[in-house]
Write a protein that holds these residues in place. Sequence first.
Motif, PDB file in Angstrom:
ATOM      1  N   LYS A   1       0.810  -1.221   0.000  1.00 17.11           N
ATOM      2  CA  LYS A   1       0.000   0.000   0.000  1.00 17.11           C
ATOM      3  C   LYS A   1       0.845   1.275   0.000  1.00 17.11           C
ATOM      4  O   LYS A   1       0.302   2.372   0.118  1.00 17.11           O
ATOM      5  CB  LYS A   1      -0.923   0.006   1.233  1.00 17.11           C
ATOM      6  CG  LYS A   1      -1.882  -1.176   1.321  1.00 17.11           C
ATOM      7  CD  LYS A   1      -2.947  -1.122   0.245  1.00 17.11           C
ATOM      8  CE  LYS A   1      -3.906  -2.308   0.349  1.00 17.11           C
ATOM      9  NZ  LYS A   1      -4.768  -2.254   1.520  1.00 17.11           N
ATOM     10  N   ARG A   2       2.162   1.140  -0.172  1.00 15.00           N
ATOM     11  CA  ARG A   2       3.020   2.325  -0.055  1.00 15.00           C
ATOM     12  C   ARG A   2       2.693   3.375  -1.109  1.00 15.00           C
ATOM     13  O   ARG A   2       2.576   4.572  -0.800  1.00 15.00           O
ATOM     14  CB  ARG A   2       4.491   1.924  -0.151  1.00 15.00           C
ATOM     15  CG  ARG A   2       5.438   3.105   0.014  1.00 15.00           C
ATOM     16  CD  ARG A   2       6.883   2.669   0.016  1.00 15.00           C
ATOM     17  NE  ARG A   2       7.177   1.790   1.153  1.00 15.00           N
ATOM     18  CZ  ARG A   2       8.381   1.283   1.402  1.00 15.00           C
ATOM     19  NH1 ARG A   2       9.391   1.553   0.586  1.00 15.00           N
ATOM     20  NH2 ARG A   2       8.572   0.505   2.447  1.00 15.00           N
TER      21      ARG A   2
ATOM     22  N   THR B   1      -1.258   3.724  10.028  1.00 15.40           N
ATOM     23  CA  THR B   1      -0.473   3.009   9.031  1.00 15.40           C
ATOM     24  C   THR B   1       0.818   2.508   9.685  1.00 15.40           C
ATOM     25  O   THR B   1       1.056   2.748  10.879  1.00 15.40           O
ATOM     26  CB  THR B   1      -0.205   3.900   7.806  1.00 15.40           C
ATOM     27  OG1 THR B   1       0.395   3.132   6.765  1.00 15.40           O
ATOM     28  CG2 THR B   1       0.682   5.083   8.148  1.00 15.40           C
TER      29      THR B   1
ATOM     30  N   ALA C   1       4.137   0.731   4.957  1.00 14.13           N
ATOM     31  CA  ALA C   1       3.219   1.435   4.064  1.00 14.13           C
ATOM     32  C   ALA C   1       3.570   2.907   3.933  1.00 14.13           C
ATOM     33  O   ALA C   1       3.442   3.487   2.850  1.00 14.13           O
ATOM     34  CB  ALA C   1       1.784   1.291   4.563  1.00 14.13           C
TER      35      ALA C   1
END
Length: 258
Positions: A216-217, A247, A251
């Motif tokens: 999800k970075r 987070t 991420a």
Amino acid sequence: MSLPLLTGRYEQIAVEVFADRIALGNSAGAAAADALRQCLARQENVRIIFAAAPSQNEFLAALGTAEGIDWSRVTAFHMDEYIGLPPDSEQRFSHYLNSHLFEVVHPGTVHLIPAWEDADRICRHYADLIRQAPIDMVCLGIGENGHLAFNDPPVADFRDPAVMKTVELDPVCRQQQVNDGCFATLDAVPTHAVTLTVPTLMAAGRLFCMVPGAQKRAAITAMLREPVSTGCPATILRTHAHCRLFTDRDAFGENPHG
């Protein structure tokens, strides 16, 4: 309780970065539980929309063990569901939420989406349920493509007049379901779903957004740094007055100490 490595604010959204997804989930669960207790202290019933995805595992586990919550006064919804899977399919989001939360805490009312029925009728019926009273909380994630629920870029509509609608899932969204281990192959992933719209989610009183993992970075970077647009639907969260992003270091993708 683990302390965040970094806290900050990007426009309206409050951001907390943790060392790993377990610390993230525990802290997010505690925060959501505290908000839920506050709501229950001032009103008879609380209405919450939940996301169903592996990214929510640790959060839901923590929320499910939180003390001092009268779940009998909670009405629970989920935000999306595949079209075409049989009722007993383990990939259905209703199955995920039942096993990860609802069968643990037993909310007073649970509105599952019966997406093996006619999609238009489902949308009308679920919209009627959502409209009955304000939504107090939404517990959500974001997609690898920055989607919110199944509102994929660039077709997500920030002014959508609908409460729920039928959508065709884009290839990145469908591949994420394989990456997450929910389906063995891309061909097995349904092509269509029903989803609550962006305005429906944004109308809630408080948003808790849990996004762990290196996959999800790019989405987190876009969410926090790109202009608000449907090119990354999650950017709209920066405009909500009461949204918290939880987070992790993987991420977030920056040095949380510097």
